[in-house]
Design an enzyme around this catalytic site. Structure first.
Site, PDB file in Angstrom:
ATOM      1  N   ARG A 152      -4.846   2.434   7.850  1.00  0.00           N
ATOM      2  CA  ARG A 152      -6.260   2.756   7.606  1.00  0.00           C
ATOM      3  C   ARG A 152      -6.904   3.433   8.811  1.00  0.00           C
ATOM      4  NH1 ARG A 152      -6.710   2.777   2.167  1.00  0.00           N
ATOM      5  NH2 ARG A 152      -5.974   0.827   1.271  1.00  0.00           N
TER       6      ARG A 152
ATOM      7  N   TYR B 231       0.396  -1.091  -1.766  1.00  0.00           N
ATOM      8  CA  TYR B 231      -0.188  -0.915  -3.095  1.00  0.00           C
ATOM      9  C   TYR B 231       0.816  -1.325  -4.177  1.00  0.00           C
ATOM     10  CZ  TYR B 231      -4.389   1.788  -1.790  1.00  0.00           C
ATOM     11  OH  TYR B 231      -5.597   2.174  -1.304  1.00  0.00           O
TER      12      TYR B 231
ATOM     13  N   ARG C 152       7.535  12.460   1.069  1.00  0.00           N
ATOM     14  CA  ARG C 152       7.196  12.019   2.427  1.00  0.00           C
ATOM     15  C   ARG C 152       8.020  10.789   2.794  1.00  0.00           C
ATOM     16  NH1 ARG C 152       1.038  10.489   3.979  1.00  0.00           N
ATOM     17  NH2 ARG C 152       1.243   9.344   2.018  1.00  0.00           N
TER      18      ARG C 152
ATOM     19  N   TYR D 175       0.375  14.174  -6.395  1.00  0.00           N
ATOM     20  CA  TYR D 175       0.198  13.286  -5.250  1.00  0.00           C
ATOM     21  C   TYR D 175       1.346  12.282  -5.167  1.00  0.00           C
ATOM     22  CZ  TYR D 175      -1.789   9.772  -2.109  1.00  0.00           C
ATOM     23  OH  TYR D 175      -2.001   8.872  -1.079  1.00  0.00           O
TER      24      TYR D 175
ATOM     25  N   GLU E  62     -14.413  11.195  -0.467  1.00  0.00           N
ATOM     26  CA  GLU E  62     -13.555  10.578   0.543  1.00  0.00           C
ATOM     27  C   GLU E  62     -14.076  11.016   1.900  1.00  0.00           C
ATOM     28  OE1 GLU E  62      -9.311  10.441  -0.135  1.00  0.00           O
ATOM     29  OE2 GLU E  62      -8.919  11.049   1.946  1.00  0.00           O
TER      30      GLU E  62
END
Length: 329
Positions: free
Chosen positions: A218, A205, A152, A145, A319
């Site tokens: 979000r 983060y 990305r 991840y 999730e």
């Protein structure tokens, strides 16, 4: 589910028939054989078991208006007046000394995606769905991840895109096998990006979650002359930036739903009952616990599907993502 934008979302058993002419994108979930590829409609296969319902499930986005199909490089595209849907599958090459096969596949897919948007009439990315196998596996000393986030971000910067602030809603989940699968929605108008007052923005983060933070909002609201559509990113039991209730699946599900409700508090015109939900379950044996909590919060009305998936943090059991239009489901 449909809204004033003319976008429609439905989940149904995947059949062998060709996609209807109003289809914008079709994503097949499950481990059954993939439906034959339509020569024009953007279509992808995600090797992710369906936990409740048919063995093969089709997520189909469609519209009430005319659709124009095309492609740009490896990206399949479907255009309406206000929106573009697109899809791309990126097989991973073998790892190289300088970077992993996943990083190569991710950067290639995102460069293709953004080149397609720059060449069209809908340059503003609204929502992205990412599915990659073995998302929590560590290779080359780094979780996959985190490798995905590195690549990305590298592609976004190379394409002149932002990596924080005005960024799309997104999900990244672990599939059972197969290539990196990406499908997306883009718009003519810039979407409104929404953050959760209970959570640190993902792109802020701290470095303990990786040197390259995830680049997503979000939620996003895609407004257009006929109304608006809401896209809530993959949401989990995270408050601030920390996972809560590790080992307690029921509590994680309730916290996840509380986060979705907090997002809705930032908007007008949406409620828990007006959304359609996709629920990702890490351990199939937790399905009934999760369904019980979801049913208690949502009631019988809203559409929901359950898929077995690895979540981006190993301590997260569930999730949930959601989408809604101003007209309700």
């Amino acid at each position: 589910m449909s809204g004033a934008t003319g976008l429609r979302l439905e989940y149904a058993a995947a059949g062998l028939e060709a996609a209807p002419a109003d289809t914008l994108v079709a994503a097949q979930f499950g481990l059954a054989a993939p439906v034959p590829t339509d020569p024009v409609v953007p279509r992808v296969t995600v090797r992710m078991p369906v936990l409740h319902g048919p063995a093969a499930l089709l997520e189909r986005w469609s519209t009430a208006g005319p659709v124009r199909y095309g492609h740009y490089g490896a990206v399949q595209l479907a255009h309406t007046e206000a929106f573009t849907f697109g899809a791309i599958e990126a097989p991973e090459p073998p790892d190289a000394p300088e970077r992993s096969g996943l990083e190569v596949a991710t950067e290639w897919a995102y460069r293709q995606l953004h080149a397609a948007l720059e060449a069209g009439d809908h340059p503003h990315l609204v929502r992205v769905w990412n599915y990659l196998p073995r998302i929590n596996l560590e290779t080359r000393g780094l979780e996959r991840y985190r490798q995905f986030n590195i690549a990305r971000q590298r592609a976004l910067l190379a394409c002149g895109r932002q990596i924080r602030g005005s960024v799309p809603a997104a999900s990244a989940l672990g599939s059972a096998e197969g290539p990196l699968v990406v499908y997306f929605l883009a718009a003519r108008r810039t979407p409104r990006c929404i953050e959760n007052p209970r959570q640190v923005s993902a792109y802020h983060y701290p470095r303990e979650y990786g040197e390259h933070a995830p680049s997503f909002s979000r939620a996003t609201l895609a407004e257009h002359a006929g109304g608006a559509a809401l896209f809530i990113s993959g949401t989990a039991s995270i408050v601030g930036h920390r996972t809560l209730h590790t080992g307690d699946t029921a509590a994680q599900t309730r916290e996840t739903l509380a986060n979705i409700e907090a997002l809705l508090g930032e908007l007008k015109g949406f409620s828990l009952a007006s959304l359609a939900y996709k629920v990702y379950v890490r351990h199939p044996e937790d399905l009934e616990v999760i369904r019980r909590e979801v049913d208690a919060a949502l009631g019988p009305g809203p559409s929901r599907v359950y898929l077995k998936a690895d979540v981006c943090r190993a301590d997260l059991a569930v999730e949930i993502e959601a989408a809604g239009g101003c007209g309700g489901p």
